[in-house]
Design an enzyme around this catalytic site. Structure first.
Site, short mmCIF file in Angstrom:
data_model
loop_
_atom_site.label_atom_id
_atom_site.label_comp_id
_atom_site.label_asym_id
_atom_site.label_seq_id
_atom_site.Cartn_x
_atom_site.Cartn_y
_atom_site.Cartn_z
NE ARG A 109 50.96 50.36 45.75
CZ ARG A 109 50.67 49.20 46.33
NH1 ARG A 109 51.63 48.43 46.81
NH2 ARG A 109 49.40 48.80 46.42
N GLY B 71 41.14 43.25 41.24
CA GLY B 71 41.06 43.74 39.86
C GLY B 71 42.40 44.02 39.22
CG ASP B 72 45.79 44.88 41.74
OD1 ASP B 72 45.36 43.77 42.12
OD2 ASP B 72 46.46 45.63 42.48
CG ASN C 233 46.56 36.99 50.21
OD1 ASN C 233 45.85 36.21 49.58
ND2 ASN C 233 46.15 38.17 50.63
CG ASN D 281 50.65 46.65 43.65
OD1 ASN D 281 49.43 46.81 43.57
ND2 ASN D 281 51.19 45.63 44.26
CE LYS E 98 40.85 58.93 2.91
NZ LYS E 98 40.25 60.26 2.87
CE1 TYR F 248 46.29 59.34 0.57
CE2 TYR F 248 45.52 60.93 -1.05
CZ TYR F 248 45.33 60.23 0.14
OH TYR F 248 44.21 60.41 0.88
CE1 TYR G 62 39.54 68.58 2.52
CE2 TYR G 62 41.82 69.32 2.76
CZ TYR G 62 40.50 69.34 3.18
OH TYR G 62 40.14 70.13 4.24
NE ARG H 184 53.97 63.92 -21.85
CZ ARG H 184 53.94 62.61 -21.95
NH1 ARG H 184 53.61 61.87 -20.91
NH2 ARG H 184 54.22 62.02 -23.09
C1 UD1 Z 1 46.50 42.96 48.44
C2 UD1 Z 1 46.49 42.10 49.69
C3 UD1 Z 1 47.81 41.33 49.79
C4 UD1 Z 1 48.01 40.51 48.54
C5 UD1 Z 1 47.90 41.38 47.28
C6 UD1 Z 1 47.88 40.49 46.06
C7 UD1 Z 1 45.12 43.30 51.32
C8 UD1 Z 1 45.12 44.15 52.54
N1 UD1 Z 1 46.32 42.94 50.86
O1 UD1 Z 1 47.54 43.92 48.63
O2 UD1 Z 1 47.82 40.49 50.92
O3 UD1 Z 1 49.26 39.86 48.59
O4 UD1 Z 1 46.70 42.15 47.28
O5 UD1 Z 1 47.93 41.25 44.87
O6 UD1 Z 1 44.05 42.94 50.84
N2 UD1 Z 1 40.63 47.89 46.45
C9 UD1 Z 1 39.32 48.27 46.62
N3 UD1 Z 1 39.00 49.10 47.66
C10 UD1 Z 1 39.92 49.54 48.56
C11 UD1 Z 1 41.26 49.13 48.39
C12 UD1 Z 1 41.59 48.31 47.34
O7 UD1 Z 1 38.45 47.90 45.84
O8 UD1 Z 1 39.55 50.26 49.47
C13 UD1 Z 1 40.98 47.04 45.31
C14 UD1 Z 1 42.01 47.68 44.39
O9 UD1 Z 1 41.37 48.38 43.34
C15 UD1 Z 1 42.80 46.49 43.87
C16 UD1 Z 1 42.63 45.44 44.95
O10 UD1 Z 1 41.57 45.86 45.79
O11 UD1 Z 1 42.26 46.00 42.65
C17 UD1 Z 1 43.90 45.26 45.78
O12 UD1 Z 1 44.26 46.50 46.37
P1 UD1 Z 1 45.77 46.91 46.53
O13 UD1 Z 1 45.81 48.19 47.25
O14 UD1 Z 1 46.48 46.81 45.26
O15 UD1 Z 1 46.28 45.75 47.53
P2 UD1 Z 1 47.76 45.22 47.70
O16 UD1 Z 1 48.55 46.19 48.48
O17 UD1 Z 1 48.31 44.80 46.39
CA CA Z 2 47.68 45.09 44.31
#
Ligand code: UD1
Ligand code: CA
Length: 475
Positions: free
Chosen positions: A23, A110-111, A183, A241, A365, A380, A401, A454
């Protein structure tokens, strides 16, 4: 205290970072996008670093695995590969072998970079205290769209502390659309229970993925204890996202940084316009005017005044420095009580001495400007060593230079460089020497000498009047 030993409670941290982040429409993996000057993944790792040591932290990588690994390897965490990104449940399955020997795991996305260490600490304690199989960190943001929703178990017609299921946005029934509790994607798991049942996940859902969220219902139906812990504020659990959410969380992270600085005694007049990275420090009583950027680990001293539109990057500024509007300072060091700007450009390797002045439209610099030296206008200075109390006149240029190589200019202390001089390097101006205005200096000047290089002025009295008279006659 909890009545079990630390060894029994061995905790791992698992960070899911294998996804592509479709996304964001980016060529870069999502977790390597930055807010507040740090990658999303670095923020999450930093937030967990007080929870367990790096050797107990496992990052699940997949999409562009090598780039993600290289970006955070120095933190000392472990990596687990998820060969195909088949969902968050599949990601945990891939981590199973690495998690042998741990009793519990705190799992994070991780996000979702704003999570605070205090909240994770509370999650761990609550998880143990509840003797839970799954503890879900939840929140009620203003707009829950896109997040999985928490379906609480009903007891006596009222929602209880137990969770019946997590339902993903795409799977919500009409009645469930009104659920506001989301969640966070941050959980405590008892690993024996998780891995006993994880084989029951299916990809029979809207996304065709193995949803880790389905474990709530699976474990609950098997008689496990699935509970929710609401976070203190919704902001800290939000995920990224889209580019819009990236901007929103960047603003939130930077607001937090400004708030912490203001609490520590820094004046920031319009924090909503101020861009300060997480790794920047600012001393007390420093004043930051609107639209200032302090980035890449810059260290600003106390009692400084930084006016609008300055960008200070990877630089050190000592105490009591005045930086007027529009300065760009990169990879440089500024001594105490110096004055810069307006519109000074300090390029990499500039070292400005104590009490020195660098003024309007001056570019430096790889230069050392001694204590109390002044270069106030249109100049400069590159590849130069400039002594204390040197006065560099307006429009001076070090010609460093020759088209092939860079050469050094040395100006010893107390020298005076007249305006519009060009100093053709390599060249040395001795201490206390005097360079006449508009000189082109190609040879060394000994200390205390005067050098003038000069063309001589010719003045012809009456010449202009005679010429006008000539023209009038012929016209
Ligand atoms: C997920 C949760 C959702 C929650 C939200 C919170 C699931 C199915 N849904 O949704 O309930 O509200 O996070 O932010 O878990 N990732 C992997 N491997 C994969 C897929 C994803 O490592 O196969 C990692 C991604 O890199 C990311 C994290 O898991 O860091 C979440 O994945 P993402 O696809 O963003 O989940 P959401 O749709 O946000
Ligand atoms: Ca996410």
């Amino acid at each position: 205290m909890l009545n079990s030993t630390a060894a029994e409670n061995r905790f791992a941290v698992v960070i899911l970072a294998a996804g592509k982040g479709t996304r964001l429409k980016s060529r870069h993996p999502k977790v390597l996008h930055k807010i507040a000057g740090r990658t999303l993944l670095e923020h999450v790792i930093a937030a967990t670093s007080h929870l367990v040591p790096a050797r107990d932290t496992f990052v699940v990588i997949g999409h562009e695995a090598e780039r993600v690994r290289a970006a955070v390897e120095s933190t000392g965490v472990n990596f687990v590969e998820q060969p195909q990104q088949r969902g968050t449940g599949d990601a945990m399955k891939c981590a199973q072998p690495a998690l042998r020997g741990y009793e519990h795991a705190i799992v994070l996305m991780g996000d979702a970079p704003l999570i605070r260490p205090e909240t994770l600490q509370r999650l761990r304690e609550f998880h143990l205290q509840q003797q839970a199989d799954i503890t879900i960190l939840t929140a009620e943001p203003e707009d829950p769209t896109g997040y999985g929703r928490i379906v609480r178990k009903m007891v006596g017609g009222r929602p209880s502390a137990s969770v019946a299921a997590i339902v993903e946005q795409k799977m919500l029934s009409a009645a469930q659309m009104s659920l506001r509790e989301i969640n966070s994607g941050i959980y405590g798991f008892r690993l024996s229970t998780l891995f006993q049942h994880i084989g029951r996940l299916t990809d029979q859902n809207a996304a065709g993925e193995f949803y880790l969220t389905d474990m709530a219902a699976i474990v609950g139906e098997a008689g496990g204890n699935v509970v929710a812990l609401p976070a203190a504020t919704a902001t800290e659990v939000l995920g990224i996202n889209s580019r819009m959410e990236l901007a929103q969380l960047d603003a939130a992270a930077r607001a937090r940084i400004c708030a912490a600085l203001m609490n520590s005694g820094v004046t920031i007049y319009r924090p909503e316009t101020t861009v300060i990275d997480a790794d920047v420090t600012v001393g007390t009583d420093t004043i930051i005017e609107p639209f200032v950027q302090l980035v890449r680990g810059s260290r600003i001293g106390a009692d400084c005044h930084i006016q609008s539109y300055c960008v200070i990057s990877n630089s050190q500024v000592a105490d009591g420095v005045a930086i007027r509007p529009g300065c760009v300072i990169t990879d440089s060091v500024v001594g105490a009580a110096a004055t810069l700007g307006p519109y000074s450009h300090l390029r990499p390797g500039s070292e400005i001495g104590e009490g020195a002045h660098v003024g309007n439209f001056v570019e430096t610099k790889k230069v050392r400007l001694g204590a109390g030296a002044k270069a106030n206008h249109l100049t400069y200075l590159g590849d130069a060593e400039i002594g204390a109390r040197v006065n560099v006149g307006a429009g001076t240029i070090t010609c460093n230079y020759d088209g092939v190589h860079k050469h050094e200019t040395v100006i010893e202390e107390g020298a005076f460089i007249g305006s519009d001089s060009t100093l053709v390097a390599p060249v040395r101006i001795g201490a206390g020497a005097y360079i006449g205005a508009a000189s082109c200096i190609t040879e060394n000047v000994p200390p205390d000498a005067l050098a003038v290089g000069r063309g001589r002025q010719i003045t012809k009295p009456g010449w202009a009047a005679a010429r006008r008279a000539q023209r009038n006659k012929s016209g």
